[in-house]
Design an enzyme around this catalytic site. Structure first.
Site, PDB file in Angstrom:
ATOM      1  N   ASP A   1       0.850  -1.196   0.000  1.00 52.75           N
ATOM      2  CA  ASP A   1       0.000   0.000   0.000  1.00 52.75           C
ATOM      3  C   ASP A   1       0.881   1.238   0.000  1.00 52.75           C
ATOM      4  OD1 ASP A   1      -2.124   1.864   0.541  1.00 52.75           O
ATOM      5  OD2 ASP A   1      -3.176   0.334   1.697  1.00 52.75           O
TER       6      ASP A   1
ATOM      7  N   HIS B   1      -0.270   3.733   1.649  1.00 51.39           N
ATOM      8  CA  HIS B   1      -0.738   4.326   2.907  1.00 51.39           C
ATOM      9  C   HIS B   1      -0.686   3.305   4.037  1.00 51.39           C
ATOM     10  CE1 HIS B   1      -2.799   6.218  -0.545  1.00 51.39           C
ATOM     11  NE2 HIS B   1      -2.585   7.346   0.098  1.00 51.39           N
TER      12      HIS B   1
ATOM     13  N   ASP C   1      -2.894   3.163   6.491  1.00 51.03           N
ATOM     14  CA  ASP C   1      -4.282   2.785   6.806  1.00 51.03           C
ATOM     15  C   ASP C   1      -4.479   2.522   8.297  1.00 51.03           C
ATOM     16  OD1 ASP C   1      -4.869   3.096   4.168  1.00 51.03           O
ATOM     17  OD2 ASP C   1      -5.024   0.962   3.701  1.00 51.03           O
TER      18      ASP C   1
ATOM     19  N   HIS D   1     -11.669   3.529   4.501  1.00 47.63           N
ATOM     20  CA  HIS D   1     -10.586   2.819   3.806  1.00 47.63           C
ATOM     21  C   HIS D   1      -9.206   3.265   4.297  1.00 47.63           C
ATOM     22  CE1 HIS D   1      -9.821   5.718   0.092  1.00 47.63           C
ATOM     23  NE2 HIS D   1      -9.839   6.371   1.231  1.00 47.63           N
TER      24      HIS D   1
ATOM     25  N   ASP E   1      -3.213  -3.311  -2.324  1.00 46.59           N
ATOM     26  CA  ASP E   1      -3.859  -2.080  -2.756  1.00 46.59           C
ATOM     27  C   ASP E   1      -3.109  -1.626  -3.998  1.00 46.59           C
ATOM     28  OD1 ASP E   1      -4.523   0.669  -3.099  1.00 46.59           O
ATOM     29  OD2 ASP E   1      -5.014   0.872  -0.976  1.00 46.59           O
TER      30      ASP E   1
ATOM     31  N   GLU F   1      -8.987  -1.285  -4.353  1.00 42.72           N
ATOM     32  CA  GLU F   1      -8.829   0.115  -4.742  1.00 42.72           C
ATOM     33  C   GLU F   1      -8.624   0.329  -6.240  1.00 42.72           C
ATOM     34  OE1 GLU F   1      -9.520   2.622  -2.921  1.00 42.72           O
ATOM     35  OE2 GLU F   1      -9.361   1.910  -0.852  1.00 42.72           O
TER      36      GLU F   1
END
Length: 321
Positions: free
Chosen positions: A137, A139, A141, A154, A240, A285
């Site tokens: 990812d 991010h 999260d 999300h 993601d 995503e």
């Protein structure tokens, strides 16, 4: 002449794959991820896996509540609908695991990892197996209601899985927390909110961000991320697609420049395949409304093929440790 055995991924019996479409953007800040499952099907995911000798069952799409597109309430957008989608996904994915299938969750936005990983963690508790989650990812999260600038869930799944979130979400799967920080490795991170950054540090999550990858290389990062994965480990990948650099994967709503290249991403997938331990997968995503001729979906299918052992050559198994 090299007589070494083939890699574990080449030796295992054919996996039985279940594709589970979850067409919702309920946790996102932009509409469009609800179309991700169909984009992956159009890109030929089932056919690509079948060509690798895998038994593929497409379970179709789950049916959940519509996206009301409302403002956040007490720090969460669409919490009742997010709970419904994740509970539905948990129940479906858990049943597939119990039936001996390898589930691939086709998202949808990344809030859905709450349901999928809660199911995986429950299955691991049932089976007495260790769990390792690889979280690819841009991010972290790990936002909460008090930290989030948007209320979009999300951005909160890792926090919820680790027990930091609304009761309705953290208890999905019947155990709080569903996931311990030591069970997760985050790879490719390059965008973390200020408050979130402190919480990730305090929780002790092992993060291989893009600076680490730039300095040490993707191979080294993946070797550490996969350390101690053994025959009693259930390896779950949560991919993601914003993990990838937007130059090669434009079809996402939360692009962040400076992500892994195509070859770096392929190396990640190939090293996971070499372990022979992949047991469940999220692909999330993907937003076809922002894509260019479905190239991001096609790239995702390409990476998934590598996860399941597609390679240029037949490679020897790594030395036993």
């Amino acid at each position: 002449m090299n007589t070494s055995p083939l890699s574990p991924s080449a030796q295992r019996a054919p996996e039985r794959i279940s594709l589970i479409g979850v067409p919702t953007d309920i946790g996102a800040g932009m509409l469009g991820a609800r179309m991700g499952p169909e984009a992956l099907r159009v890109a030929g995911l089932a056919q690509a896996l079948a060509q690798l000798g895998l038994e593929v069952k497409d379970c179709g799409n789950l049916q959940g509540p519509a996206n009301p597109w409302q403002e956040a309430v007490n720090g969460f957008r669409h919490l009742p609908e997010v709970v419904q989608w994740n509970q539905l996904l948990h129940d479906t994915l858990y049943a597939e695991l119990q039936a001996g299938q390898l589930p691939i969750m086709l998202g949808g936005d990344h809030c859905l990892a709450i349901g999928s990983i809660s199911a995986v963690a429950r299955h691991c508790r049932d089976q007495g197996k260790k769990l390792r989650v690889l979280w690819f990812d841009a991010h972290a999260d790990f936002n909460t209601a008090t930290l989030t600038p948007s209320g979009n869930i999300h951005g909160m799944p890792v926090a919820c899985l680790c027990g930091h979130g609304p009761q309705e979400l953290i208890q999905i799967g019947g155990h709080v927390p569903a996931l311990l920080p030591k069970q997760i490795r985050q790879i490719g991170i390059r965008s973390v909110d200020a408050g979130e950054k402190r919480l990730v540090h305090d929780m002790g999550i092992e993060v291989f961000d893009m600076r680490y990858i730039d300095e040490m290389g993707m191979r080294h990062a993946m070797e550490l991320a996969l350390a101690l994965v053994d025959a009693n480990t259930h390896l779950h990948v949560s991919l993601d697609v914003d993990f990838l650099d937007p130059d090669i994967a434009p079809g996402v709503g939360t692009t962040v420049r400076g992500g892994p290249t195509y070859r770096e991403a392929q190396l990640c997938m190939e090293m996971i395949a070499d372990t022979g331990r992949l047991a469940s997968l999220d692909v999330v995503e993907l937003n076809p409304a922002l894509d260019v001729r479905n190239q991001t979906a096609e790239l995702a299918v390409d990476l998934i093929e590598s996860l399941f052992g597609k390679s240029t050559l037949m490679r020897a198994a790594p030395a036993a440790r």
